[in-house]
Design a protein around this motif. Structure first.
Motif, PDB file in Angstrom:
ATOM      1  N   GLN A 200       0.824  -1.210   0.000  1.00  0.00           N
ATOM      2  CA  GLN A 200       0.000   0.000   0.000  1.00  0.00           C
ATOM      3  C   GLN A 200       0.858   1.260   0.000  1.00  0.00           C
ATOM      4  O   GLN A 200       0.563   2.225  -0.703  1.00  0.00           O
ATOM      5  CB  GLN A 200      -0.940  -0.015   1.207  1.00  0.00           C
ATOM      6  CG  GLN A 200      -2.049  -1.054   1.102  1.00  0.00           C
ATOM      7  CD  GLN A 200      -2.802  -1.233   2.402  1.00  0.00           C
ATOM      8  OE1 GLN A 200      -2.263  -1.036   3.492  1.00  0.00           O
ATOM      9  NE2 GLN A 200      -4.070  -1.617   2.313  1.00  0.00           N
ATOM     10  N   VAL A 201       1.933   1.259   0.798  1.00  0.00           N
ATOM     11  CA  VAL A 201       2.844   2.401   0.795  1.00  0.00           C
ATOM     12  C   VAL A 201       3.419   2.608  -0.595  1.00  0.00           C
ATOM     13  O   VAL A 201       3.461   3.735  -1.120  1.00  0.00           O
ATOM     14  CB  VAL A 201       3.976   2.193   1.822  1.00  0.00           C
ATOM     15  CG1 VAL A 201       5.016   3.314   1.702  1.00  0.00           C
ATOM     16  CG2 VAL A 201       3.423   2.147   3.234  1.00  0.00           C
ATOM     17  N   ALA A 202       3.843   1.537  -1.228  1.00  0.00           N
ATOM     18  CA  ALA A 202       4.420   1.640  -2.565  1.00  0.00           C
ATOM     19  C   ALA A 202       3.413   2.194  -3.561  1.00  0.00           C
ATOM     20  O   ALA A 202       3.759   3.026  -4.415  1.00  0.00           O
ATOM     21  CB  ALA A 202       4.920   0.267  -3.021  1.00  0.00           C
ATOM     22  N   ALA A 203       2.154   1.762  -3.460  1.00  0.00           N
ATOM     23  CA  ALA A 203       1.126   2.248  -4.380  1.00  0.00           C
ATOM     24  C   ALA A 203       0.855   3.729  -4.186  1.00  0.00           C
ATOM     25  O   ALA A 203       0.702   4.487  -5.161  1.00  0.00           O
ATOM     26  CB  ALA A 203      -0.162   1.446  -4.185  1.00  0.00           C
ATOM     27  N   MET A 204       0.812   4.178  -2.942  1.00  0.00           N
ATOM     28  CA  MET A 204       0.576   5.593  -2.662  1.00  0.00           C
ATOM     29  C   MET A 204       1.721   6.453  -3.175  1.00  0.00           C
ATOM     30  O   MET A 204       1.508   7.501  -3.785  1.00  0.00           O
ATOM     31  CB  MET A 204       0.374   5.801  -1.153  1.00  0.00           C
ATOM     32  CG  MET A 204      -0.883   5.170  -0.603  1.00  0.00           C
ATOM     33  SD  MET A 204      -0.922   5.286   1.211  1.00  0.00           S
ATOM     34  CE  MET A 204      -2.275   4.162   1.569  1.00  0.00           C
ATOM     35  N   ARG A 205       2.925   6.009  -2.918  1.00  0.00           N
ATOM     36  CA  ARG A 205       4.084   6.769  -3.377  1.00  0.00           C
ATOM     37  C   ARG A 205       4.159   6.774  -4.905  1.00  0.00           C
ATOM     38  O   ARG A 205       4.501   7.799  -5.510  1.00  0.00           O
ATOM     39  CB  ARG A 205       5.355   6.204  -2.762  1.00  0.00           C
ATOM     40  CG  ARG A 205       5.481   6.513  -1.270  1.00  0.00           C
ATOM     41  CD  ARG A 205       6.769   5.969  -0.691  1.00  0.00           C
ATOM     42  NE  ARG A 205       7.941   6.507  -1.373  1.00  0.00           N
ATOM     43  CZ  ARG A 205       8.524   7.666  -1.086  1.00  0.00           C
ATOM     44  NH1 ARG A 205       8.026   8.428  -0.125  1.00  0.00           N
ATOM     45  NH2 ARG A 205       9.591   8.054  -1.736  1.00  0.00           N
ATOM     46  N   ALA A 206       3.823   5.654  -5.528  1.00  0.00           N
ATOM     47  CA  ALA A 206       3.845   5.594  -6.987  1.00  0.00           C
ATOM     48  C   ALA A 206       2.817   6.535  -7.599  1.00  0.00           C
ATOM     49  O   ALA A 206       3.022   7.071  -8.702  1.00  0.00           O
ATOM     50  CB  ALA A 206       3.588   4.160  -7.453  1.00  0.00           C
ATOM     51  N   ALA A 207       1.718   6.759  -6.875  1.00  0.00           N
ATOM     52  CA  ALA A 207       0.683   7.682  -7.355  1.00  0.00           C
ATOM     53  C   ALA A 207       1.033   9.137  -7.062  1.00  0.00           C
ATOM     54  O   ALA A 207       0.276  10.037  -7.442  1.00  0.00           O
ATOM     55  CB  ALA A 207      -0.653   7.328  -6.710  1.00  0.00           C
TER      56      ALA A 207
END
Length: 246
Positions: A200-207
């Motif tokens: 989830q952290v990775a997805a937020m940062r990627a966005a």
């Protein structure tokens, strides 16, 4: 999407250094600075007469010597309460600070603030609008990030002060987090650390979003979250957690 005009610190003091001083008081904010924090997180609520004060609960009972709903208490009543004696006799007489008193102190200390808009039920838009108006004169001295669980509050803050950045507060990350954050033009997600995953952290940062987590008081947990890539850790113990994550 909007971008932050400042750099978030790695550590943010939760309601001040609330492991060492009564939460949401000027004493806790001063202690946070003494412990090395450069930002605090605190809660903004309105009194019965519409004044913004730093207070978390809907009722006065837990952290003051008063009782009853905050929504029924005017500022002259709230300002006369003892907000420190419940924590320790050493803090007896510590008042509930106004938002303006808090911003004055932060300006003097060279600190920033994550102000959580914490409306009493039914006052979502009003609390946000009053908060947004109050911070405007301070923005050249105090970096401010507004956050809220209430989408209505964030929408009202955007209307009242579009240049003040916003963060969406969530507990377990909802499936529609990105749509909600985009609709509200947020720059950050403020997430409960317990159910959060590295994916989830990775997805937020990627966005393109900053990731702020709460409330982290364990050193190993803080280190793990930083390894995952979170931008800021909100903690009751800023000195200890700051030392743990460097």
């Amino acid at each position: 999407m909007p971008e932050l005009s400042f750099v978030l610190p790695r550590v943010i003091a939760h309601r001040g250094a609330s492991a060492a001083a009564p939460e949401n008081t000027l004493a806790a904010f001063r202690r946070a600075r003494e412990e090395g924090a450069t930002w605090i997180e605190c809660d903004v609520k309105l009194t019965a007469d519409g004044r913004p004060v730093i207070f978390h609960d809907d009722t006065l009972d837990r952290t003051t010597d008063g009782s009853g709903p905050m929504v029924d208490a005017p500022l002259d009543v709230v300002g006369a309460l003892d907000a420190g004696g419940w924590f320790s006799p050493d803090f007896r007489g510590e008042p509930v600070p106004t938002l303006e008193e808090t911003l004055d102190l932060l300006a003097d200390l060279g600190m920033g603030a994550n102000l959580e808009i914490k409306p009493c039920p039914g006052r979502e838009r009003e609390t946000a609008a009053v908060t947004a108006a109050a911070v405007q004169p301070y923005l050249d001295r105090v970096p401010v990030l507004l956050s809220s669980f209430a989408d209505e509050s964030l929408a009202a803050a955007r209307e009242a002060a579009p240049d003040v950045p916003r963060g969406l507060l969530v507990e377990a990350v909802p499936a529609d987090w990105q749509a909600r954050a985009a609709a509200l033009e947020c720059v950050a997600l403020h997430v409960d650390a317990v159910p959060l995953t590295a994916e989830q952290v990775a997805a937020m940062r990627a966005a393109g979003y900053k990731v702020v987590v709460w409330t982290v008081n364990g050193e190993s947990e803080a280190r793990r979250l930083v390894e995952w890539g979170v931008d800021a850790v909100i903690t009751d113990a800023p000195q200890r957690i700051g030392a743990a994550i460097g």
